[in-house]
Scaffold this motif. Structure first.
Motif, PDB file in Angstrom:
ATOM      1  N   UNK A  24       0.822  -1.211   0.000  1.00 12.76           N
ATOM      2  CA  UNK A  24       0.000   0.000   0.000  1.00 12.76           C
ATOM      3  C   UNK A  24       0.855   1.260   0.000  1.00 12.76           C
ATOM      4  N   UNK A  25       1.898   1.271   0.812  1.00  9.22           N
ATOM      5  CA  UNK A  25       2.777   2.442   0.871  1.00  9.22           C
ATOM      6  C   UNK A  25       3.521   2.647  -0.443  1.00  9.22           C
ATOM      7  N   UNK A  26       3.942   1.562  -1.048  1.00 11.30           N
ATOM      8  CA  UNK A  26       4.623   1.643  -2.332  1.00 11.30           C
ATOM      9  C   UNK A  26       3.683   2.187  -3.407  1.00 11.30           C
ATOM     10  N   UNK A  27       2.436   1.706  -3.414  1.00  8.66           N
ATOM     11  CA  UNK A  27       1.449   2.185  -4.381  1.00  8.66           C
ATOM     12  C   UNK A  27       1.132   3.666  -4.174  1.00  8.66           C
ATOM     13  N   UNK A  28       1.303   4.135  -2.919  1.00  9.66           N
ATOM     14  CA  UNK A  28       1.054   5.548  -2.619  1.00  9.66           C
ATOM     15  C   UNK A  28       2.236   6.430  -3.009  1.00  9.66           C
ATOM     16  N   UNK A  29       3.335   5.790  -3.455  1.00  9.22           N
ATOM     17  CA  UNK A  29       4.466   6.561  -3.940  1.00  9.22           C
ATOM     18  C   UNK A  29       5.656   6.634  -3.009  1.00  9.22           C
ATOM     19  N   UNK A  30       5.617   5.940  -1.877  1.00 14.98           N
ATOM     20  CA  UNK A  30       6.751   5.948  -0.957  1.00 14.98           C
ATOM     21  C   UNK A  30       7.867   5.090  -1.543  1.00 14.98           C
ATOM     22  N   UNK A  31       9.056   5.658  -1.682  1.00 13.94           N
ATOM     23  CA  UNK A  31      10.156   5.003  -2.376  1.00 13.94           C
ATOM     24  C   UNK A  31      10.694   3.770  -1.641  1.00 13.94           C
ATOM     25  N   UNK A  32      10.795   3.810  -0.322  1.00 16.01           N
ATOM     26  CA  UNK A  32      11.376   2.702   0.437  1.00 16.01           C
ATOM     27  C   UNK A  32      10.489   2.385   1.641  1.00 16.01           C
ATOM     28  N   UNK A  33       9.312   1.807   1.415  1.00 13.55           N
ATOM     29  CA  UNK A  33       8.341   1.637   2.496  1.00 13.55           C
ATOM     30  C   UNK A  33       8.804   0.723   3.631  1.00 13.55           C
TER      31      UNK A  33
END
Length: 56
Positions: A24-33
């Motif tokens: 989910x964090x990766x899909x939200x654009x966070x580079x290194x979740x």
């Protein structure tokens, strides 16, 4: 999971594991979740201890 950015709130989905949360964090654009799972400035765990996904 709800994301708050610049005063706006966006529901991303429900995580049932750390892997789900990373996705989910990766899909939200966070580079290194994976790096932020234990950072209270980024992740606020509610209702249980960190990394606990079952009601208990």
């Amino acid at each position: 999971m709800t994301m708050h950015v610049n005063g706006c709130e966006r529901r991303l989905g429900t995580a049932h594991s750390d892997h789900d949360l990373v996705v989910l964090l990766s899909a939200a654009g966070l580079a290194d979740p994976e790096r932020v799972l234990d950072d209270p400035g980024v992740i606020e765990w509610q209702g249980a201890c960190a990394h606990v996904y079952q009601a208990g």
